[in-house]
Write an enzyme that holds these catalytic residues in place. Structure first.
Site, PDB file in Angstrom:
ATOM      1  N   LEU A  46      56.095  53.184  40.131  1.00  0.00           N
ATOM      2  CA  LEU A  46      55.106  53.136  41.099  1.00  0.00           C
ATOM      3  C   LEU A  46      54.083  53.656  40.844  1.00  0.00           C
ATOM      4  O   LEU A  46      53.814  54.383  39.923  1.00  0.00           O
ATOM      5  CB  LEU A  46      55.895  54.112  42.388  1.00  0.00           C
ATOM      6  N   SER A  47      52.916  53.567  41.762  1.00  0.00           N
ATOM      7  CA  SER A  47      51.638  54.102  41.575  1.00  0.00           C
ATOM      8  C   SER A  47      51.512  55.445  41.300  1.00  0.00           C
ATOM      9  O   SER A  47      50.734  56.226  40.550  1.00  0.00           O
ATOM     10  CB  SER A  47      50.603  53.479  42.646  1.00  0.00           C
ATOM     11  N   GLU A  48      52.266  56.269  42.126  1.00  0.00           N
ATOM     12  CA  GLU A  48      52.689  57.626  41.663  1.00  0.00           C
ATOM     13  C   GLU A  48      54.022  58.068  42.059  1.00  0.00           C
ATOM     14  O   GLU A  48      54.696  57.730  43.212  1.00  0.00           O
ATOM     15  CB  GLU A  48      51.616  58.628  42.787  1.00  0.00           C
ATOM     16  N   THR A  49      54.321  59.321  41.501  1.00  0.00           N
ATOM     17  CA  THR A  49      55.687  59.780  41.560  1.00  0.00           C
ATOM     18  C   THR A  49      55.212  61.248  41.694  1.00  0.00           C
ATOM     19  O   THR A  49      54.413  61.873  40.847  1.00  0.00           O
ATOM     20  CB  THR A  49      56.800  59.760  40.772  1.00  0.00           C
ATOM     21  N   HIS A  78      47.544  59.526  48.930  1.00  0.00           N
ATOM     22  CA  HIS A  78      48.885  59.031  49.513  1.00  0.00           C
ATOM     23  C   HIS A  78      49.897  60.090  48.911  1.00  0.00           C
ATOM     24  O   HIS A  78      51.154  60.264  49.700  1.00  0.00           O
ATOM     25  CB  HIS A  78      48.846  57.671  49.339  1.00  0.00           C
TER      26      HIS A  78
END
Length: 280
Positions: A46-49, A78
């Site tokens: 994902l774009s961020e974790t 986000h």
């Protein structure tokens, strides 16, 4: 030895599942090494974790570490809203009623409840003003495949991740971009263009971060926070507005911006999708 840890996945900046920016949150992040965190972030892709940890600052409610598939970020928007939602939903009890204080690499970030929506206070810009370097401007034009006349502004809006922002003549111009990500490598580039007066949203935003393994981010809180401080400070945006992001990826993210006194609040809905455990 691996162990089961609480895990949630949420969709940020949307009330409609699958239309925002997904975020993976390991609620019980204590005890994980940086290498383990980075490996899991690469696995989720994902774009961020994010990983929630006990705070080291007495004023904070929790600490968060934020990873992309390509590395760690000092701050991101986000993940801030999604992590705060996950912390609250997992039984977090804020020290101050109605406000959550997040600790991350840039310091403390305030998050408030705005009805059912969460909003974070936009952190100050670390770097701002026009991008003067000719080589950078040329790289932006080439990576966006646009002519110099199409670029209205190119400015720094860096609040930690290193954003620069390109303003185009319209929202349609933003949506029609077909970037060259090979040329763009090394840049963290946001693009913004205005909708006609009377539109439901005032701006269209796109965010490109190929260096971190995220060619295009669906909806980006940190970029929108930097854009808000610049656009409002320059008289290019009203005190309250809605930015759209993600249409180029089949999403429909909405970022709600409101300036109140000395603070600019960046708000968005958070929709939970997955709740369970992960073995790490």
């Amino acid at each position: 030895m691996s162990e089961l840890r609480r895990f949630v996945q949420v969709d940020v900046f949307t009330q409609q599942p699958l239309k925002g920016n997904p975020l993976a949150v390991v609620v019980d992040g204590a005890g994980l090494s940086q290498a383990q965190m980075a490996a899991f972030a690469r696995w989720t892709n994902l774009s961020e974790t994010t990983f929630l940890l006990p705070p080291t600052d007495a004023a904070a409610d929790y600490r968060v570490r934020i990873f992309t598939p390509g590395g760690e970020l000092p701050f991101a928007g986000h993940p801030t809203l999604g992590s705060a939602h996950a912390w609250l939903a997992s039984g977090g009890d804020p020290k101050k009623p109605g406000e959550v204080v997040q600790e991350c690499a840039i310091g403390l970030v305030r998050i408030r409840r705005d009805g059912a929506r969460l909003a974070f206070a936009a952190p100050p810009l670390r770097r701002q003003g026009p991008v003067e370097e000719p080589a950078l401007r040329a790289q932006v034009l080439q990576s966006l495949r646009i002519e110099a006349a199409a670029l209205v502004d190119l400015v720094w809006v860096d609040n930690g991740p290193g954003w620069m922002a390109a303003r185009l003549q319209s929202a349609d111009a933003v949506l029609s971009l077909d970037p060259d990500f090979n040329v763009m490598k090394g840049l963290k580039l946001g693009v913004v263009g205005a909708y006609p007066p009377g539109s439901p949203q005032q701006f269209e935003v796109r965010a490109f971060v190929p260096t971190l393994g995220v060619p295009e981010d669906p909806v980006t809180g940190s970029l929108n926070a930097g854009l808000a401080l610049w656009l409002q400070g320059a008289g290019l945006a009203p005190d309250s507005y809605v930015a759209a992001q993600g249409a180029a990826l089949g999403r429909a993210g909405r970022v709600h911006v409101a300036r109140e006194g000395a603070h600019c609040w960046i708000g968005g809905d958070v929709t939970p999708l997955i709740h369970g455990q992960v073995r790490l």
